[in-house]
Every structure is written in C-alpha cells, then in structure tokens.
Design a protein around this motif. Structure first.
Motif, short mmCIF file in Angstrom:
data_model
loop_
_atom_site.label_atom_id
_atom_site.label_comp_id
_atom_site.label_asym_id
_atom_site.label_seq_id
_atom_site.Cartn_x
_atom_site.Cartn_y
_atom_site.Cartn_z
N CYS A 114 0.85 -1.49 0.30
CA CYS A 114 -0.32 -0.20 0.05
C CYS A 114 1.06 1.21 0.10
CB CYS A 114 -0.88 0.15 0.78
SG CYS A 114 -2.47 1.56 1.49
N SER A 115 0.79 2.04 -1.19
CA SER A 115 1.52 2.60 -1.54
C SER A 115 0.58 4.46 -0.32
CB SER A 115 1.76 3.43 -3.27
OG SER A 115 2.39 2.69 -3.36
N MET A 116 1.46 4.69 1.14
CA MET A 116 1.49 5.86 1.57
C MET A 116 2.22 6.72 1.69
SD MET A 116 0.56 2.92 5.20
CE MET A 116 0.23 1.63 4.77
N ASP A 117 1.12 7.99 2.33
CA ASP A 117 1.81 10.00 2.02
C ASP A 117 1.34 9.81 3.35
OD1 ASP A 117 2.48 12.16 1.68
OD2 ASP A 117 0.86 12.09 0.86
N PRO A 170 0.67 12.58 11.32
CA PRO A 170 -0.53 11.47 11.66
C PRO A 170 -1.95 11.86 11.69
CG PRO A 170 -0.28 12.57 13.93
CD PRO A 170 0.91 12.90 13.33
N LEU A 171 -2.00 13.19 11.29
CA LEU A 171 -3.65 13.51 10.01
C LEU A 171 -3.49 13.24 8.84
CD1 LEU A 171 -3.13 16.78 12.25
CD2 LEU A 171 -4.72 15.68 13.34
N ASP A 172 -3.60 11.72 8.49
CA ASP A 172 -3.54 11.34 7.04
C ASP A 172 -4.43 10.80 7.29
OD1 ASP A 172 -2.52 10.05 8.68
OD2 ASP A 172 -1.26 9.05 7.44
N THR A 173 -5.22 10.27 6.32
CA THR A 173 -6.01 9.19 5.29
C THR A 173 -5.42 8.72 4.48
OG1 THR A 173 -7.97 10.74 5.82
CG2 THR A 173 -8.37 9.07 4.43
N GLN A 174 -5.31 7.77 3.75
CA GLN A 174 -5.03 6.48 3.23
C GLN A 174 -5.63 5.59 2.52
OE1 GLN A 174 -1.67 6.38 3.12
NE2 GLN A 174 -1.17 8.30 5.48
N ASN A 175 -5.48 5.90 1.23
CA ASN A 175 -5.93 4.40 0.29
C ASN A 175 -4.78 3.62 -0.56
OD1 ASN A 175 -7.91 6.82 0.05
ND2 ASN A 175 -6.46 8.09 -1.50
N CYS A 176 -6.23 2.44 -0.11
CA CYS A 176 -4.96 1.21 0.03
C CYS A 176 -6.20 0.55 -1.43
CB CYS A 176 -5.05 0.48 0.91
SG CYS A 176 -4.01 1.56 2.34
N SER A 177 -4.99 -0.48 -2.00
CA SER A 177 -6.41 -1.23 -2.48
C SER A 177 -5.46 -2.70 -2.87
CB SER A 177 -6.26 -0.52 -4.64
OG SER A 177 -4.89 -0.41 -4.37
N ILE A 236 -12.32 2.70 9.15
CA ILE A 236 -12.50 2.39 7.72
C ILE A 236 -13.72 3.18 7.45
CG2 ILE A 236 -12.45 0.49 5.87
CD1 ILE A 236 -11.33 -1.24 8.57
N GLU A 237 -13.38 3.92 6.45
CA GLU A 237 -14.42 5.26 5.92
C GLU A 237 -14.93 4.43 4.87
OE1 GLU A 237 -12.66 8.81 4.83
OE2 GLU A 237 -12.67 9.59 6.83
N GLU A 238 -14.61 3.50 3.71
CA GLU A 238 -15.46 3.15 2.53
C GLU A 238 -14.57 1.86 2.48
OE1 GLU A 238 -16.31 5.01 -1.71
OE2 GLU A 238 -15.54 6.12 -0.48
N LEU A 266 -9.19 -6.52 -11.03
CA LEU A 266 -10.08 -5.63 -10.89
C LEU A 266 -9.25 -5.42 -8.93
CD1 LEU A 266 -12.61 -8.64 -10.63
CD2 LEU A 266 -12.17 -6.98 -11.64
N TYR A 267 -10.26 -4.38 -8.49
CA TYR A 267 -9.68 -3.23 -7.32
C TYR A 267 -10.35 -3.11 -5.99
CZ TYR A 267 -6.66 -1.35 -10.95
OH TYR A 267 -6.12 -1.56 -12.31
N ILE A 268 -9.49 -3.90 -5.06
CA ILE A 268 -10.96 -3.52 -4.01
C ILE A 268 -10.48 -2.71 -3.58
CG2 ILE A 268 -11.25 -4.85 -1.27
CD1 ILE A 268 -10.33 -7.87 -2.79
N ASN A 269 -10.45 -1.51 -3.52
CA ASN A 269 -10.80 0.08 -2.85
C ASN A 269 -11.02 0.11 -1.40
OD1 ASN A 269 -8.88 0.31 -5.11
ND2 ASN A 269 -11.05 1.05 -6.29
N PHE A 270 -10.27 0.59 -0.14
CA PHE A 270 -11.03 0.73 0.63
C PHE A 270 -10.06 2.19 1.60
CE2 PHE A 270 -7.50 -2.75 1.42
CZ PHE A 270 -6.44 -1.79 2.13
#
Length: 472
Positions: free
Chosen positions: A190-193, A198-205, A241-243, A262-266
C-alpha cells in the motif's frame, strides 16, 4: 465275495442315514433363530419394522457412477480453458472481506483475510441430473479440472488456509456452471503518503488479475457490481475504515498485452487520539515547562540552565521515538513540523536566558567602571536589581557623588512657546527609535524576562492555531 461286499456297504449306508438327517434339521433351526434375533434387534434399534427388500444401498459404493466418471474428467483435456479458440470466457468474482489483520507504516503494507469466489461455466463438466441438484467437492477434485489463475498484484505474501483441510470448495451444477471458493490471507503493498501524518487518510487497494490469460482469453468482472464486495464488521486499533468499494480497470504489459484487473479499494482514516496522548500533549507540556525559567531569578544560573537542558533533551527523545516508528521518507511530515517547531521554542528559551545573563554581566561591568556601584558590592546583592522585591537582602545606600564643574550641567532657557502647558493628569511621551529601544532593553536586562513571559506563550498559541487549521 462281491456279493458280501455289497451287502456290507448297504448296511453302513443304512446306519449313517439317520445321523445326516438329524444334523440337517439342527442347522436349519440355528439359521431361523439367528434371523429372528437380528430382526428383533434391528426393529428395536429403529423403532419400527424395516423392509429389507426396499432397503437403500450406500450412494458412495463403487456400484454407482463415480464423480470423475459422471463429470467425464478423463474424456477432456482440462489443461485448456473452456471454449478454447473462441471468445474470452467470462469469470465473475465476488469477495467477502473477513478481517484486516494489520497495517504497517514502516513496511507500507497491509494484511487481509478474505473469501474469494469465482463463477464461470464449463460445458465439459455438465452432467445429467433428475432433481437438478448441484454437487460439492473439496480440493482433491480441483486439481483435476481447469480453474482461473487469479493472483494478487503487488502481493508480498499469501496463502490458502489449510486447517483442518484446505479451505477450498468446488460446486458443480448440472448445466456446467461452477462456483469455486477459497479462503486466503494476503499481505499486499500500500503506497502511503505521510505528508499529513498523523492527521492523514490512506487509500489502499488489493488488485486481482489473471496471470496467464489476457483479455482475449479470460474476462474478469465483478459478478454483482458494487454488491460483489461485502465486509464483516471490522475494527482497527489505529484506523477507521471510511469506505469499501470495488472498481475495474485494464493493465498493459509490453510482452503479453492487456489484462483485466479488479480493485478492492478501501479508505483508512487514522485515529488521532493515540498520537495526542503519546506525542502532542507531552510536547506541549515540555514547551510550557521551558517557560518556567522566565519566572526564575536571573542569578539562579544552575536552576535555569538545568531546566533548559532537561527540556531540550526530552524533546530530542520524543523526536527520536517518533522517527523510529516511521519509514525513512524524504519529505517532511506534519508531526515533524510540530515537533521541530516546539523544539525551536524550547531552544529559544535557553538562548533567551543566555542573552539575559550576558546583558546582565555587561550592565554590571559598565556600572562598576562608572563607579555607580559601591566598593563593597557583592554579586549576591545584584539579585535586587532584577525588578523584583527582596525583603531578605539588605541593600546599602550608594554614597553621594561630589559635584564638580564637569558634572554640573547648565540648562539653557526654553524658548517661549505658544503651546499651553500640559494639564494635570497628562503624561508626556517621547518617541524612541528601534535602536534606542534595543539599547534600553539591553541596559535593563531584567525586562527581557518580562517580555518573554508574554511573547513566548502568544507565539506558541498562534503557531498551534495555524497548525491545526491547516492539518485538521
């Protein structure tokens, strides 16, 4: 002679005949009693009569057709995909996420356990059925037929659970439709920014793709659209987990072509409360603790120096602990900005006392050179010159200086002015330049502490307002 032998044989037969009849009757009685005993026991066990003529035989006996014979596995080459040479075979996918086991910022990966289900049709496995019921098999039959070669892109580790048997299910329907389900645990990248950590939101797939079959041979798709991705109730220690949502795309490889992916995004949003307790609150307390030195007497050198050095070393420890738990990235994180700005405030409080001590020493040296201090001047009496009241120090009056012609100033007469004299209760203000104000403060070093008591808290409060408005 022959006649005598014949008569002897007849007599022996006549003697053995009754014995044979008696044994035969006993054997028939034993069989009859055994049948009656078995019948009574069976009737007692099952609670009723059993018709032995209509008793069903075991459906797994070799007298019936075996599963491999029913599905005609030996008649086909299952190394080839269904419909080889024709259009691409559609393979539907749906996923049920069981848990997200861990998320590592240092390794930039996550571990997920899920149920992966495949749906496709293979006419070679169609079989006749009077009741139209499917047949379910385990991993032993999966190895003998064709299944999609789906793999996880960017995965580091993955395995199929095998307790107590391999968690694999194969369900074959009479018309050739197949359901293939496996339970897998996968660790993927998961490429994290961390620019807002620590006020971040990460998009992983998590990405799924066929390894050998491109879009001309196999078409992957979500079987039920957005409803193809289902999740159990998942709770994480550091994230919310937001979505969860599925998506579809294509991947191109220069040597093999285009592949369906196919992508499983969260989306993961980090809980800030843990870092408030472990990082932000201790940092704020260290900064405020460094301000205590502004209220300590400027002559108490050991107290103020030890307090300043303690706060500096504590801030260094906090910064080192946060950096050790984070990946070595080449950009500045939000927590780095806060920690280093707080470290700067602590460091400036130490520099402030160094300036106060230096200007105090210079001021005393000038007074000694000009003779404004008594000859019996003691360094302990200098504490009385910091603007604070000291009732335990006896300050002797200074001797009057003799009046000499050089010290007498003649005051020139003021020119007449038309301005009216100032009324009672007014105060005359004299404007000073910046340089004169600096020289005035340097000559009265105790005022540096007085100004620092106001400037440092206000500046740190302003920094916090700007910081939390930007990153929250």
């Amino acid at each position: 002679m022959n006649f005598a032998l014949s008569v002897l044989r007849l007599m022996c037969l006549a003697w053995l005949w009754p014995v044979a009849l008696f044994k035969g009757s006993n054997t028939q009685n034993q069989r009859r009693h055994k049948d009656v005993y078995l019948g009574e026991n069976t009737q007692h066990k099952h609670g009723g009569r059993i018709d032995f003529k209509t008793k069903k035989s075991d459906s797994t006996k070799s007298l019936l057709i075996k599963s491999e014979q029913l599905l005609r596995i030996e008649d086909h080459d299952f190394a080839m995909r269904p419909g080889f040479g024709g259009s691409a075979i559609p393979v539907g996918i749906d996923v049920q996420v069981e848990s997200i086991d861990s998320i590592s910022e240092v390794n930039m990966d996550f571990t997920m356990t899920l149920y992966l289900r495949h749906y496709w049709q293979d006419d070679r496995l169609a079989f006749p059925s009077s009741n139209n019921k499917s047949r379910t098999f385990d991993a032993r039959l999966v190895k003998k037929i064709w299944v999609p070669d789906v793999f996880f892109v960017h995965s580091k580790r993955s395995f199929i659970h095998d307790t107590t048997m391999e968690n694999i299910m194969l369900r074959v329907y009479p018309d050739g439709n197949i359901l293939y389900s496996v339970r897998i645990t996968v660790t993927a990248l998961c490429s994290m920014d961390f620019s807002r950590f620590p006020l971040d939101t990460q998009n992983c797939s998590l990405e799924l793709e066929s390894y050998a079959y491109n879009e001309n041979d196999l078409m992957l798709y979500w079987k039920n659209g957005n409803d193809s991705l289902r999740t159990d109730e998942i709770a994480l220690s550091q994230f919310f987990i937001e979505e969860f949502h599925p998506s579809f795309g294509l991947a191109f490889y220069s040597s093999t072509g285009w592949y369906n992916r196919l992508y499983i995004n969260f989306i993961l949003r980090r809980h800030i409360f843990f870092f408030m307790l472990q990082t932000y609150f201790p940092t704020m307390l260290m900064v405020m603790l460094s301000w205590v030195s502004f209220w300590i007497d400027r002559r108490a050198v050991p107290a103020r120096v030890s307090l300043g050095i303690t706060t500096v070393l504590t801030m260094s420890t906090i910064i080192t602990g946060v950096s050790a738990s984070m990946p070595q990235v080449s950009y500045v994180k939000a927590v780095d900005i806060y920690l280093w700005a707080s470290f700067l405030f602590v460091f400036l409080s130490v520099i402030e006392y160094a300036a106060v001590n230096y200007f105090t020493t210079v001021e005393e040296m000038k007074k000694l050179q000009k003779g404004k201090l008594p000859a019996s001047y003691d360094a302990t009496q200098a504490m009385a010159y910091d603007g604070c009241f000291h009732d335990d120090i006896d300050v002797s009056p200074f001797p009057e200086l003799p009046t000499t012609p050089s010290t007498t100033r003649t005051i020139p007469p003021r020119a007449s002015s038309t301005e009216p004299p100032p009324t009672e209760g007014t105060r005359l203000w004299r404007k000073r330049s910046v340089g004169k104000n600096i020289r005035f403060i340097m000559s009265n070093s105790y005022m540096i502490d007085s100004y620092s008591r106001i400037i440092f808290p206000l500046a740190y409060l302003l920094f916090n307002i700007i910081y939390w408005c930007i990153y929250s």
